[in-house]
Enzyme design. Sequence first.
Site, PDB file in Angstrom:
ATOM      1  N   SER A  37      41.197  48.373  57.681  1.00 52.43           N
ATOM      2  CA  SER A  37      40.887  46.966  57.437  1.00 52.43           C
ATOM      3  C   SER A  37      40.598  46.314  58.774  1.00 52.43           C
ATOM      4  CB  SER A  37      42.083  46.273  56.769  1.00 52.43           C
ATOM      5  OG  SER A  37      41.691  45.344  55.811  1.00 52.43           O
ATOM      6  N   ARG A  38      39.665  45.347  58.774  1.00 50.83           N
ATOM      7  CA  ARG A  38      39.328  44.686  60.040  1.00 50.83           C
ATOM      8  C   ARG A  38      40.426  43.713  60.447  1.00 50.83           C
ATOM      9  NH1 ARG A  38      34.160  41.976  57.930  1.00 50.83           N
ATOM     10  NH2 ARG A  38      35.873  41.386  56.570  1.00 50.83           N
ATOM     11  N   LYS A  92      36.903  47.797  40.798  1.00 44.41           N
ATOM     12  CA  LYS A  92      35.880  47.159  39.965  1.00 44.41           C
ATOM     13  C   LYS A  92      35.372  45.911  40.674  1.00 44.41           C
ATOM     14  CE  LYS A  92      36.933  43.600  38.549  1.00 44.41           C
ATOM     15  NZ  LYS A  92      37.434  42.222  38.958  1.00 44.41           N
ATOM     16  N   ASP A 170      33.540  38.166  38.096  1.00 42.76           N
ATOM     17  CA  ASP A 170      34.564  39.010  38.739  1.00 42.76           C
ATOM     18  C   ASP A 170      35.736  39.201  37.769  1.00 42.76           C
ATOM     19  OD1 ASP A 170      35.875  40.282  41.270  1.00 42.76           O
ATOM     20  OD2 ASP A 170      37.330  38.830  40.502  1.00 42.76           O
TER      21      ASP A 170
HETATM   22  P1  NAP Z   1      40.420  40.162  49.058  1.00 52.61           P
HETATM   23  O1  NAP Z   1      41.835  39.683  48.985  1.00 52.61           O
HETATM   24  O2  NAP Z   1      39.386  39.247  49.604  1.00 52.61           O
HETATM   25  O3  NAP Z   1      40.437  41.526  49.845  1.00 52.61           O
HETATM   26  C1  NAP Z   1      39.268  42.258  50.159  1.00 52.61           C
HETATM   27  C2  NAP Z   1      39.414  42.858  51.538  1.00 52.61           C
HETATM   28  O4  NAP Z   1      38.205  43.528  51.864  1.00 52.61           O
HETATM   29  C3  NAP Z   1      39.619  41.800  52.603  1.00 52.61           C
HETATM   30  O5  NAP Z   1      40.990  41.614  52.869  1.00 52.61           O
HETATM   31  C4  NAP Z   1      38.865  42.333  53.798  1.00 52.61           C
HETATM   32  O6  NAP Z   1      39.766  42.941  54.711  1.00 52.61           O
HETATM   33  C5  NAP Z   1      37.936  43.388  53.260  1.00 52.61           C
HETATM   34  N1  NAP Z   1      36.573  42.891  53.465  1.00 52.61           N
HETATM   35  C6  NAP Z   1      36.086  41.674  53.202  1.00 52.61           C
HETATM   36  N2  NAP Z   1      34.817  41.579  53.586  1.00 52.61           N
HETATM   37  C7  NAP Z   1      34.508  42.752  54.131  1.00 52.61           C
HETATM   38  C8  NAP Z   1      33.337  43.252  54.741  1.00 52.61           C
HETATM   39  N3  NAP Z   1      32.236  42.497  54.864  1.00 52.61           N
HETATM   40  N4  NAP Z   1      33.345  44.514  55.194  1.00 52.61           N
HETATM   41  C9  NAP Z   1      34.448  45.271  55.089  1.00 52.61           C
HETATM   42  N5  NAP Z   1      35.609  44.829  54.526  1.00 52.61           N
HETATM   43  C10 NAP Z   1      35.618  43.589  54.054  1.00 52.61           C
HETATM   44  O7  NAP Z   1      39.903  40.571  47.604  1.00 52.61           O
HETATM   45  P2  NAP Z   1      40.737  41.244  46.423  1.00 52.61           P
HETATM   46  O8  NAP Z   1      41.220  40.198  45.494  1.00 52.61           O
HETATM   47  O9  NAP Z   1      41.713  42.214  46.939  1.00 52.61           O
HETATM   48  O10 NAP Z   1      39.547  41.965  45.638  1.00 52.61           O
HETATM   49  C11 NAP Z   1      38.911  43.105  46.164  1.00 52.61           C
HETATM   50  C12 NAP Z   1      38.279  43.856  45.007  1.00 52.61           C
HETATM   51  O11 NAP Z   1      39.327  44.195  44.088  1.00 52.61           O
HETATM   52  C13 NAP Z   1      37.252  43.028  44.222  1.00 52.61           C
HETATM   53  O12 NAP Z   1      36.185  43.825  43.822  1.00 52.61           O
HETATM   54  C14 NAP Z   1      38.047  42.543  43.003  1.00 52.61           C
HETATM   55  O13 NAP Z   1      37.218  42.355  41.865  1.00 52.61           O
HETATM   56  C15 NAP Z   1      39.004  43.707  42.805  1.00 52.61           C
HETATM   57  N6  NAP Z   1      40.219  43.306  42.091  1.00 52.61           N
HETATM   58  C16 NAP Z   1      40.923  42.197  42.459  1.00 52.61           C
HETATM   59  C17 NAP Z   1      42.028  41.804  41.711  1.00 52.61           C
HETATM   60  C18 NAP Z   1      42.855  40.585  42.052  1.00 52.61           C
HETATM   61  O14 NAP Z   1      43.687  40.173  41.232  1.00 52.61           O
HETATM   62  N7  NAP Z   1      42.703  39.961  43.221  1.00 52.61           N
HETATM   63  C19 NAP Z   1      42.435  42.549  40.597  1.00 52.61           C
HETATM   64  C20 NAP Z   1      41.744  43.717  40.302  1.00 52.61           C
HETATM   65  C21 NAP Z   1      40.630  44.081  41.039  1.00 52.61           C
HETATM   66  P3  NAP Z   1      39.440  42.915  56.295  1.00 52.61           P
HETATM   67  O15 NAP Z   1      38.846  41.569  56.612  1.00 52.61           O
HETATM   68  O16 NAP Z   1      40.770  43.141  56.898  1.00 52.61           O
HETATM   69  O17 NAP Z   1      38.464  44.035  56.522  1.00 52.61           O
END
Ligand code: NAP
Length: 313
Positions: A37-38, A92, A170
């Site tokens: 992770s970044r 997903k 989403d």
């Molecule tokens: P999130 O909290 O925003 O986490 C995503 C992570 O990806 C960020 O912490 C970031 O970490 C990394 N990221 C962001 N932009 C990036 C980039 N340009 N390049 C590389 N890494 C990047 O989002 P999330 O809620 O965990 O959701 C992520 C995925 O899981 C989505 O597809 C979502 O649909 C799925 N999901 C989420 C949930 C939920 O309840 N939140 C449930 C099921 C599935 P760094 O900045 O440290 O790299």
Amino acid sequence: MSAPIRLALIGMGKIAHDQHVPAIADEADIVLAATVSRHGGGVDGVPHFTDIAELIASGVAIDAVALCTPPQVRRAIAAQAIAQGWHVFLEKPPGATLAEVAQLQAAADAAGVSLFASWHSRYAPGVEPARAFLADARIDAVTVTWREDIRVWHPGQTWILDAGGFGVFDPGINALSIVTRILPRPFFITDAALDFPANRDAPIAARLAFTDDAGLRIAADFDFLQQGPQSWDIVVETDRGTLTLHDGGARLVLPDGSEPAQAHALHGEYAGLYRRFAEIVQAGTSDVDIAPLRHVADAFLRGRRITVDPFVE
Ligand code: NAP
């Protein structure tokens, strides 16, 4: 493979920390070998890297990756992993477009690695009993109500309302992943209205209509601005009465009032996902069903675009 699968978790945001880390810890056939992770934090005692190139250069032994980044950047990371000969678990939605997922599938097949397009909502406890009930019923109508508050569930996740972030799809694609699993026949979209905030590039609400060859009516109402009670409900009217899946599939109520599924937290879904991933890796197969993603793509193709008030978090 018989030894535990050495897995790197990439994109240490909300879902990686809340669900993937504990589910991996509970899965005997998978061991967390690295995090990437970044900015996001890692896990005590597990090597941590800033990006996949750094992980590759480190020489840490890896068999598989799970990608928890936003969809817009997932394909490029998955392609790098496949090129290393690593199996890939995609959160997903499996990609930002249909063509890129097809390309990943072809690359995984050519490399002889497993690709898993995960749909966590399909592992909710009510889903398989609902599918079994509906297999023998005449289905007359389906109503999907998926209304949640983006400010409560996705604070700071600006990528969701960027292009390729899916907006209200989403969460909405979770509903579609359930409906495509429980209905016995395929269906297709006939009408869609998508509300785009004037200052964003993805919809904040959507109203969808689908049908199938037999004229089934399926209506879906997705809203990201729901305040008060939240709804993740699917109601199916059949010749044997009405079946309802509540709470994103966690609770199933059959027409006679019985509730065969026990509600449990999202964690149970992720235990099921990691069990499935271990199975396909061990069997040397892939599991990539793009049906939910295809319906979202069709909604964008078929839908009317309505500009609504700007969204300010
Ligand atoms: P999130 O909290 O925003 O986490 C995503 C992570 O990806 C960020 O912490 C970031 O970490 C990394 N990221 C962001 N932009 C990036 C980039 N340009 N390049 C590389 N890494 C990047 O989002 P999330 O809620 O965990 O959701 C992520 C995925 O899981 C989505 O597809 C979502 O649909 C799925 N999901 C989420 C949930 C939920 O309840 N939140 C449930 C099921 C599935 P760094 O900045 O440290 O790299």
